[in-house]
Design a protein around this motif. Structure first.
Motif, PDB file in Angstrom:
ATOM      1  N   GLY A 120      -6.285 -18.987  -0.525  1.00  0.00           N
ATOM      2  CA  GLY A 120      -6.211 -17.714  -1.238  1.00  0.00           C
ATOM      3  C   GLY A 120      -5.873 -17.899  -2.704  1.00  0.00           C
ATOM      4  O   GLY A 120      -5.315 -18.913  -3.112  1.00  0.00           O
ATOM      5  N   THR A 121      -6.208 -16.888  -3.510  1.00  0.00           N
ATOM      6  CA  THR A 121      -5.914 -16.948  -4.943  1.00  0.00           C
ATOM      7  C   THR A 121      -4.604 -16.251  -5.285  1.00  0.00           C
ATOM      8  O   THR A 121      -4.101 -16.392  -6.394  1.00  0.00           O
ATOM      9  CB  THR A 121      -7.036 -16.276  -5.759  1.00  0.00           C
ATOM     10  N   GLY A 122      -4.065 -15.471  -4.336  1.00  0.00           N
ATOM     11  CA  GLY A 122      -2.843 -14.727  -4.628  1.00  0.00           C
ATOM     12  C   GLY A 122      -3.110 -13.436  -5.377  1.00  0.00           C
ATOM     13  O   GLY A 122      -2.178 -12.785  -5.844  1.00  0.00           O
ATOM     14  N   LEU A 123      -4.375 -13.066  -5.515  1.00  0.00           N
ATOM     15  CA  LEU A 123      -4.742 -11.855  -6.265  1.00  0.00           C
ATOM     16  C   LEU A 123      -5.325 -10.763  -5.373  1.00  0.00           C
ATOM     17  O   LEU A 123      -5.533  -9.637  -5.829  1.00  0.00           O
ATOM     18  CB  LEU A 123      -5.769 -12.204  -7.351  1.00  0.00           C
ATOM     19  N   GLY A 124      -5.586 -11.103  -4.120  1.00  0.00           N
ATOM     20  CA  GLY A 124      -6.287 -10.169  -3.233  1.00  0.00           C
ATOM     21  C   GLY A 124      -5.606  -8.829  -3.072  1.00  0.00           C
ATOM     22  O   GLY A 124      -6.230  -7.777  -3.263  1.00  0.00           O
ATOM     23  N   LEU A 125      -4.324  -8.829  -2.734  1.00  0.00           N
ATOM     24  CA  LEU A 125      -3.619  -7.567  -2.505  1.00  0.00           C
ATOM     25  C   LEU A 125      -3.407  -6.794  -3.805  1.00  0.00           C
ATOM     26  O   LEU A 125      -3.366  -5.564  -3.790  1.00  0.00           O
ATOM     27  CB  LEU A 125      -2.277  -7.833  -1.825  1.00  0.00           C
ATOM     28  N   ALA A 126      -3.267  -7.502  -4.926  1.00  0.00           N
ATOM     29  CA  ALA A 126      -3.164  -6.813  -6.219  1.00  0.00           C
ATOM     30  C   ALA A 126      -4.467  -6.072  -6.523  1.00  0.00           C
ATOM     31  O   ALA A 126      -4.451  -4.934  -7.015  1.00  0.00           O
ATOM     32  CB  ALA A 126      -2.857  -7.815  -7.327  1.00  0.00           C
ATOM     33  N   ILE A 127      -5.593  -6.708  -6.217  1.00  0.00           N
ATOM     34  CA  ILE A 127      -6.896  -6.060  -6.415  1.00  0.00           C
ATOM     35  C   ILE A 127      -7.040  -4.862  -5.483  1.00  0.00           C
ATOM     36  O   ILE A 127      -7.527  -3.795  -5.890  1.00  0.00           O
ATOM     37  CB  ILE A 127      -8.036  -7.076  -6.182  1.00  0.00           C
TER      38      ILE A 127
ATOM     39  N   PHE B 202      -0.492 -12.871  -7.865  1.00  0.00           N
ATOM     40  CA  PHE B 202      -0.108 -14.236  -7.509  1.00  0.00           C
ATOM     41  C   PHE B 202       1.134 -14.318  -6.609  1.00  0.00           C
ATOM     42  O   PHE B 202       1.602 -15.415  -6.346  1.00  0.00           O
ATOM     43  CB  PHE B 202       0.144 -15.088  -8.771  1.00  0.00           C
ATOM     44  N   TYR B 203       1.642 -13.175  -6.168  1.00  0.00           N
ATOM     45  CA  TYR B 203       2.825 -13.260  -5.317  1.00  0.00           C
ATOM     46  C   TYR B 203       2.425 -13.718  -3.917  1.00  0.00           C
ATOM     47  O   TYR B 203       1.479 -13.202  -3.320  1.00  0.00           O
ATOM     48  CB  TYR B 203       3.545 -11.918  -5.228  1.00  0.00           C
ATOM     49  N   ARG B 204       3.152 -14.694  -3.406  1.00  0.00           N
ATOM     50  CA  ARG B 204       2.876 -15.227  -2.074  1.00  0.00           C
ATOM     51  C   ARG B 204       4.164 -15.227  -1.268  1.00  0.00           C
ATOM     52  O   ARG B 204       5.210 -15.641  -1.762  1.00  0.00           O
ATOM     53  CB  ARG B 204       2.331 -16.658  -2.156  1.00  0.00           C
ATOM     54  N   VAL B 205       4.066 -14.786  -0.015  1.00  0.00           N
ATOM     55  CA  VAL B 205       5.220 -14.814   0.872  1.00  0.00           C
ATOM     56  C   VAL B 205       5.546 -16.254   1.237  1.00  0.00           C
ATOM     57  O   VAL B 205       6.678 -16.705   1.147  1.00  0.00           O
ATOM     58  CB  VAL B 205       4.952 -13.979   2.143  1.00  0.00           C
ATOM     59  N   ASP B 206       4.509 -17.009   1.641  1.00  0.00           N
ATOM     60  CA  ASP B 206       4.654 -18.433   1.953  1.00  0.00           C
ATOM     61  C   ASP B 206       3.671 -19.177   1.062  1.00  0.00           C
ATOM     62  O   ASP B 206       2.480 -19.273   1.372  1.00  0.00           O
ATOM     63  CB  ASP B 206       4.349 -18.683   3.435  1.00  0.00           C
TER      64      ASP B 206
END
Length: 356
Positions: free
Chosen positions: A317-324, A304-308
């Protein structure tokens, strides 16, 4: 050697001299007090009696300290030792090596135990903080589409259903919010399975260059709308075969390429390069987009981390893409790195095992 070590030990020497001194003082006191109790007591008898008392007191104190003190200290030592190794089979006291300096052993065990407990407490505090943040993020992410759906449905129930100018539009918006909720739930399920190791990977040999072209075609409309060009840099006609779970690696590539389009500059470019590095293939996805500040890079792959945050939610986006992405690559025993400069662009690179 054991006896010499015991005698040379400073703590044991101190204890020995304390016992010796106290016994000597008792015998001297007895020698001085005897004439007051028994008149005309011969000097020799007083000396012999005092010597006997000295030896008795010394032996008694030594045995007392040996049994009453050191034996209890040993039991404390064994208790601490077994507690620290509680996940193992309880240790046999006879098989535990104890040095002559038992007190130092106990101090060492207590010091190690205190450090372990401190580390465990710190870990539990971090987990508690992570849990609170995670629950807060999940509730926040689900709250937006739920409120949207509620607003659309209430509008339709209040008469909007008969208004042909808005009924279809609001139903479509409600459908989009439902799709977003499904996406969040699916991503949560996927990342949970990856973290606990329940997701089994289906390894196969495939051409990652061909997979990249497939993703380019699927995302071509979104890229064209922003004037972004896709490019395969320095790729010959020869395929690049890797051994991995094709479906999961497609998720990784799609996520990184879609992000480069979402946050890329208009009329920019997204390039994919492949490098042959011994037994692995390094995949590099670069763009000339808005870039990411250095203060965000270390948290970029958190849930769920988002830069902006505002812009990210606008993009859907869900904020989970890069974590996945990170967990999928870790499940393949590989890693991902990112380099980025605000206003210049970003480069994401990861490795995969080369297919034989």
């Amino acid at each position: 050697m054991r006896t010499l070590a015991g005698v040379a030990d400073p703590k044991r020497l101190t204890l020995f001299f304390l016992v010796l001194l106290s016994s000597f003082l008792v015998s001297v006191c007895l020698y001085l007090i005897l004439p007051l109790i028994i008149v005309e007591q011969p000097v020799l008898r007083r000396l012999l009696l005092s010597l006997a008392v000295f030896l008795f007191t010394f032996a008694f104190q030594f045995i007392l300290f040996r049994w009453a003190v050191f034996d209890r200290l040993k039991r404390i030592y064994f208790s601490i030792h077994n507690y620290r190794h509680s996940d193992e089979v309880q240790s046999d006291q006879r098989k535990i090596a104890i040095s002559e300096d038992l007190i130092s052993d106990i101090e060492k065990e207590l010091s190690i135990w205190a450090e372990e407990r401190k580390a465990e407490i710190d870990r539990l505090k971090k987990l508690e903080t992570y849990r609170k943040e995670y629950l807060g993020n999940v509730s926040h992410e689900l709250k937006t589409p739920i409120f949207n759906i509620q607003g659309y449905v209430l509008t339709l129930l209040d008469g909007g259903l008969d208004d042909k100018t808005i009924n279809k539009d609001y139903l479509q918006r409600a459908e989009n919010s439902v799709e977003r909720m499904i996406g969040i739930v699916d991503d949560l399920e996927a990342i949970t399975q990856l973290e606990v190791g329940q997701l089994e990977l289906d390894y196969e040999k495939f051409d990652i260059v061909d997979l990249t072209r497939e993703i380019f075609k699927a995302e071509e409309m979104k890229a064209t709308a922003k004037g972004i060009m896709f490019g395969l840099k320095d790729v010959a006609e020869l395929p690049v075969f890797v051994s991995a779970d094709k479906f999961r690696i497609k998720q990784v590539m799609t996520n990184l390429i879609v992000n480069s389009v979402k946050y890329g500059k208009e009329f920019g470019e997204t390039k994919v390069k492949f490098y042959d590095v011994g037994e692995i293939v390094r995949v590099e996805i670069s763009d000339n987009g808005i870039g990411i500040g250095e203060n965000h890079l270390h948290r970029l792959f958190e849930r769920f981390y988002r830069v902006d945050k505002h812009r990210s939610r606008e993009q859907g986006g869900t904020g989970l893409g890069l974590a996945i992405v990170k967990h999928i690559l870790e499940a393949h025993n590989q890693s991902i790195q990112v380099m980025s400069t605000p206003g210049v662009g970003s480069v994401f690179s990861f490795t995969l095992k080369k297919a034989v």
